[in-house]
Scaffold this motif. Structure first.
Motif, PDB file in Angstrom:
ATOM      1  N   ARG A 132       0.838  -1.206   0.000  1.00  0.00           N
ATOM      2  CA  ARG A 132       0.000   0.000   0.000  1.00  0.00           C
ATOM      3  C   ARG A 132       0.870   1.251   0.000  1.00  0.00           C
ATOM      4  NH1 ARG A 132      -2.941  -4.071  -1.461  1.00  0.00           N
ATOM      5  NH2 ARG A 132      -4.324  -4.969   0.110  1.00  0.00           N
ATOM      6  N   ARG A 133       1.917   1.278   0.781  1.00  0.00           N
ATOM      7  CA  ARG A 133       2.788   2.453   0.857  1.00  0.00           C
ATOM      8  C   ARG A 133       3.583   2.646  -0.433  1.00  0.00           C
ATOM      9  NH1 ARG A 133       6.237   1.496   6.175  1.00  0.00           N
ATOM     10  NH2 ARG A 133       6.658  -0.378   4.955  1.00  0.00           N
ATOM     11  N   GLY A 134       4.070   1.557  -1.007  1.00  0.00           N
ATOM     12  CA  GLY A 134       4.829   1.658  -2.247  1.00  0.00           C
ATOM     13  C   GLY A 134       3.983   2.207  -3.389  1.00  0.00           C
ATOM     14  N   THR A 135       2.725   1.789  -3.435  1.00  0.00           N
ATOM     15  CA  THR A 135       1.821   2.293  -4.465  1.00  0.00           C
ATOM     16  C   THR A 135       1.564   3.785  -4.283  1.00  0.00           C
ATOM     17  OG1 THR A 135       0.750   0.118  -4.599  1.00  0.00           O
ATOM     18  CG2 THR A 135      -0.443   1.991  -5.534  1.00  0.00           C
ATOM     19  N   CYS A 195       2.433   9.389  -6.152  1.00  0.00           N
ATOM     20  CA  CYS A 195       2.832  10.777  -5.895  1.00  0.00           C
ATOM     21  C   CYS A 195       3.871  11.244  -6.908  1.00  0.00           C
ATOM     22  CB  CYS A 195       3.388  10.911  -4.481  1.00  0.00           C
ATOM     23  SG  CYS A 195       2.145  10.780  -3.184  1.00  0.00           S
ATOM     24  N   CYS A 196       4.821  10.381  -7.243  1.00  0.00           N
ATOM     25  CA  CYS A 196       5.844  10.743  -8.235  1.00  0.00           C
ATOM     26  C   CYS A 196       5.209  11.017  -9.590  1.00  0.00           C
ATOM     27  CB  CYS A 196       6.870   9.619  -8.345  1.00  0.00           C
ATOM     28  SG  CYS A 196       7.874   9.371  -6.862  1.00  0.00           S
ATOM     29  N   ILE A 197       4.269  10.183  -9.982  1.00  0.00           N
ATOM     30  CA  ILE A 197       3.572  10.382 -11.261  1.00  0.00           C
ATOM     31  C   ILE A 197       2.801  11.697 -11.246  1.00  0.00           C
ATOM     32  CG2 ILE A 197       1.744   9.486 -12.773  1.00  0.00           C
ATOM     33  CD1 ILE A 197       2.534   6.656 -11.801  1.00  0.00           C
ATOM     34  N   ILE A 215       2.727  20.545  -4.062  1.00  0.00           N
ATOM     35  CA  ILE A 215       3.298  20.554  -2.704  1.00  0.00           C
ATOM     36  C   ILE A 215       2.806  19.387  -1.843  1.00  0.00           C
ATOM     37  CG2 ILE A 215       3.498  21.894  -0.564  1.00  0.00           C
ATOM     38  CD1 ILE A 215       3.307  24.421  -2.319  1.00  0.00           C
ATOM     39  N   PRO A 216       1.480  19.162  -1.694  1.00  0.00           N
ATOM     40  CA  PRO A 216       1.055  18.026  -0.856  1.00  0.00           C
ATOM     41  C   PRO A 216       1.471  16.679  -1.417  1.00  0.00           C
ATOM     42  CG  PRO A 216      -0.837  19.053  -1.955  1.00  0.00           C
ATOM     43  CD  PRO A 216       0.327  19.953  -2.161  1.00  0.00           C
ATOM     44  N   GLY A 254       4.361  11.692  -0.530  1.00  0.00           N
ATOM     45  CA  GLY A 254       5.321  10.703  -1.020  1.00  0.00           C
ATOM     46  C   GLY A 254       6.582  10.636  -0.189  1.00  0.00           C
ATOM     47  N   GLY A 255       7.018  11.790   0.327  1.00  0.00           N
ATOM     48  CA  GLY A 255       8.258  11.817   1.086  1.00  0.00           C
ATOM     49  C   GLY A 255       8.162  11.206   2.470  1.00  0.00           C
TER      50      GLY A 255
END
Length: 523
Positions: A76-79, A84-86, A181-182, A187-188
């Motif tokens: 779930r976290r990896g997805t 977020c990167c996309i 920004i969010p 993602g971070g």
């Protein structure tokens, strides 16, 4: 910190992904209505191009939701991180747009990111939640969607009144840039929070799954009777699912119990869009213009509307786990149909040439009432219910199918609305009147109540309960609280065997579960 509060805060952070969706829903109405955007991109085929700008985002969401159905191995976290990167890439392209093609591409890429997020976040929230507060935590998806709309509409309104008439592209570039920004924040930091215990157990990481379950529900105590009982229930379902090896999209349609919940999931998402909410969110300036309300006033009203949406979702969070899902869906559909009937009559009797202030305010109030009711009922529940209907093996595929349905209908509304508003005016509202009425009838007939059930009870619900729901008295066979009491009692008995040395308590919780199951089987 109480375990319920901790689960709620983790759910809030994950819901930042929904904030991105809500922000985009709110910001695009100002973007396509701004003077600078119109002069740069909408000098020809304005209706078609504005519709495409909206539709490509939701089309991208469809693709993202489809892709999310294959993201199970990432966790779930990896997805969430990948999504977020996309989204950030898409946001940058939109903000830097100098040609309509760049807007199209940026909207499509950002939509793919949002599609991943809106599919995976309610799953993550449902899998970390206690059954008694699961509805509240999964409804955070819609609460943060509404919060995103508040930020978007007020930022957009401020930019509109500051730069309208100047030809300065800051009028629409700044609102588009802020959404990045969010996404960077979510993602971070997402890996600072626990992974879903159910996902871990499903991927041969049962020890870590137990630890995360204890962290979420019992201050990290893996010996807590409730944690042990729920862990046992999760493991039993996963063992059964692994034996059948059903994890594909086709398995959603292989038998009636799976097909039934797939139909319900897709119907919930389709009905949510066919309430008319997206038409109002995306094209409120054009819709309000039908009754003579200028764009600047419309953007301010939309900003107020966003606050009302937040208030409505807050009410849903307070009542969903007390009232239940069925009553909210049924009565919400009925009230929304009435608001559309009244507004259709107002537009028919008082067209844009009318100067009747009373009619204007009646239209505005009915729109606000519709929005308030939608965000108490259909809005939050369209994400909360699908996330809890499927077992662990089929949850991503089932929710993905529902999300794709939502975005397919959302895309269709985005394309059709500007054309329909111009072509048939008030008659367009009749579509949503009919849909709200039929939505309520469907929920009354076929939507079972899931309030208070464990996620692991859902298979039994759809295998054992009748398809036609009214009059059903189905009750789950699992009782986690009672199982926890039994485990606690067995621990006392085991402790008395080992004496006061505490050796029984030192046994790993997983081994203790197996011992307890064997003792139960022997009994």
């Amino acid at each position: 910190m109480k375990s319920g509060v901790y689960q709620f805060l983790v759910g809030c952070f994950a819901a930042l992904g929904s904030f991105l969706f809500g922000y985009d829903l709110g910001v695009i109405a100002e973007v396509v209505a701004s003077d600078s955007f119109v002069s740069l991109f909408l000098q020809k085929d304005a209706n078609s191009r504005s519709g495409t700008v909206v539709a490509l985002f939701t089309g991208g969401c469809f693709l993202g939701a489809l892709g999310a159905g294959f993201s199970d191995r990432l966790g779930r976290r990896g997805t969430i991180l990948m999504a977020c990167c996309i989204f950030v890439v898409g946001g940058i392209i939109q903000t830097a747009g100098v040609a309509i093609a760049m807007l199209y591409l940026g909207r499509l890429i950002a939509g793919i990111g949002v599609g991943f997020l809106t599919m995976i976040i309610p799953i993550f929230q449902s899998e970390i939640s206690h059954r008694k507060i699961r509805g509240r935590i999964t409804s955070l998806q819609q609460l943060f969607n509404a919060l995103g709309q508040i930020f978007a509409t007020w930022i957009s309104y401020g930019c509109y009144v500051t730069w309208t008439g100047t030809g300065n592209s800051k009028e629409w570039r700044i609102p588009l840039a802020i959404q990045i920004i969010p996404a960077l924040f979510l993602g971070g930091l997402i890996y600072l929070f626990p992974e879903s215990p159910r996902w871990l157990c499903d991927h041969d990481m049962a020890d870590q799954g137990l630890k995360n379950l204890a962290k979420l529900h019992a201050y990290g105590d893996i010996h807590d009777p409730y944690v042990v009982a729920e862990y046992e229930l999760i493991q039993a379902q996963i063992a059964e699912e692994h034996a059948t090896k059903h994890k594909t999209y086709l398995d959603l349609f292989r038998n009636w119990p799976n097909l039934r919940r797939t139909i319900i999931t897709m119907m919930i998402q389709a009905s949510c869009q066919m309430t008319g909410i997206s038409a109002i969110q995306y094209f409120s300036p054009q819709i309000f213009r039908q009754i003579g309300i200028p764009t600047s006033t419309t953007l301010m009203l939309s900003a107020v509307n966003a606050i009302i949406a937040f208030a409505g979702t807050s009410v849903c969070i307070l009542v969903i786990d007390n009232i239940g899902r069925r009553p909210l869906e049924i009565y919400g559909s009925a009230i929304m149909a009435v608001t559309y009937i009244i507004n259709a009559i107002i537009i028919k009797l008082y067209p844009s040439s009318s100067t009747n202030t009373g009619a204007h305010w009646a239209f505005i109030v009915m729109t606000w009432l519709f929005n308030f009711v939608f965000f108490i009922t259909g809005g939050p529940l369209s994400w909360a219910i699908p996330a809890e209907l499927f077992g662990t093996a089929m949850r991503t595929k089932g929710v993905s199918a529902g999300a794709m349905t939502s975005f397919a209908f959302n895309t269709m509304i985005g394309q059709v609305t500007p054309i329909a508003v111009s072509a048939i005016g008030w008659k367009y509202y009749v579509v949503f009147i009919v849909c709200n009425v039929t939505n309520g009838l469907f929920f009354w007939a076929f939507l079972p109540e899931t309030k208070g059930l464990n996620l692991e009870d859902m298979d039994a619900l759809f295998y054992e309960s009748p398809t036609f729901v009214p009059g059903s008295n189905w009750k789950p066979s699992s009782h986690v609280e009672q199982s926890a009491k039994d485990i606690a009692e067995q621990e006392k008995q085991t402790a008395s065997v080992y004496g006061k040395s505490g050796k029984a308590a030192a046994l790993p919780a997983i081994e203790r579960v197996e011992d307890m199951r064997q003792n139960t089987d022997k009994a």
